[in-house]
Design a protein around this motif. Structure first.
Motif, PDB file in Angstrom:
ATOM      1  N   GLN A   1     -29.386  27.635  -2.034  1.00  0.00           N
ATOM      2  CA  GLN A   1     -30.372  27.374  -0.888  1.00  0.00           C
ATOM      3  C   GLN A   1     -31.104  26.217  -0.933  1.00  0.00           C
ATOM      4  O   GLN A   1     -31.819  25.964  -1.777  1.00  0.00           O
ATOM      5  CB  GLN A   1     -30.956  28.631  -0.224  1.00  0.00           C
ATOM      6  N   VAL A   2     -31.182  25.634   0.292  1.00  0.00           N
ATOM      7  CA  VAL A   2     -32.301  24.550   0.382  1.00  0.00           C
ATOM      8  C   VAL A   2     -33.611  24.820   0.067  1.00  0.00           C
ATOM      9  O   VAL A   2     -34.082  25.993   0.801  1.00  0.00           O
ATOM     10  CB  VAL A   2     -31.840  23.619   1.629  1.00  0.00           C
TER      11      VAL A   2
ATOM     12  N   GLN B   1     -30.972  18.269  -5.861  1.00  0.00           N
ATOM     13  CA  GLN B   1     -29.555  18.608  -6.042  1.00  0.00           C
ATOM     14  C   GLN B   1     -28.779  17.496  -6.763  1.00  0.00           C
ATOM     15  O   GLN B   1     -28.877  16.281  -6.534  1.00  0.00           O
ATOM     16  CB  GLN B   1     -29.099  18.703  -4.539  1.00  0.00           C
TER      17      GLN B   1
ATOM     18  N   THR C   1     -32.376  22.075  -4.021  1.00  0.00           N
ATOM     19  CA  THR C   1     -32.035  23.176  -3.844  1.00  0.00           C
ATOM     20  C   THR C   1     -32.289  24.296  -5.058  1.00  0.00           C
ATOM     21  O   THR C   1     -32.870  23.802  -6.119  1.00  0.00           O
ATOM     22  CB  THR C   1     -30.295  23.333  -3.964  1.00  0.00           C
TER      23      THR C   1
END
Length: 107
Positions: free
Chosen positions: A60-61, A90, A103
């Motif tokens: 997830q960000v 990322q 992330t």
């Protein structure tokens, strides 16, 4: 000790104030701190109030804060990454620094 009716006298319990939640907050409930929220949630700003939001899972960000104290400036805060995860840049296939997206990733 017995009272006039022949029953045991029990200590009186002071009821909790009505504004004090009796259970941990669920997702979307208002909060003041993360300890007000149920497991797997944190207390984070949403506009000008704070609500219980989910702790971030792998992939997830997340938000990486370059300077200490900048987390308080956001009006839509995200929770931290779950235990065992950290917020990292990322990895993209392509030119270096093509994406600044962070992330939650395993250590």
């Amino acid at each position: 000790e017995l009272d006039e009716l022949g029953t045991e006298a029990l200590p009186r319990q002071t009821p909790a104030p009505a504004w004090l939640p009796t259970a941990k907050g669920e997702e979307g409930d208002f909060c003041l701190r993360s300890s007000d929220c149920a497991a797997g949630l944190c207390c984070a700003r949403h506009f000008w109030s704070k609500i219980c939001k989910p702790v971030l899972r792998e992939g997830q960000v997340c938000t990486r804060h370059r300077r200490k104290g900048t987390h308080g400036l956001e009006i839509f805060q995200r929770c931290q990454c779950a235990e065992g995860l950290s917020c990292r840049l990322q990895r993209e296939h392509g030119p270096a620094d093509a994406s600044r997206l962070h992330t939650c990733q395993r250590h």
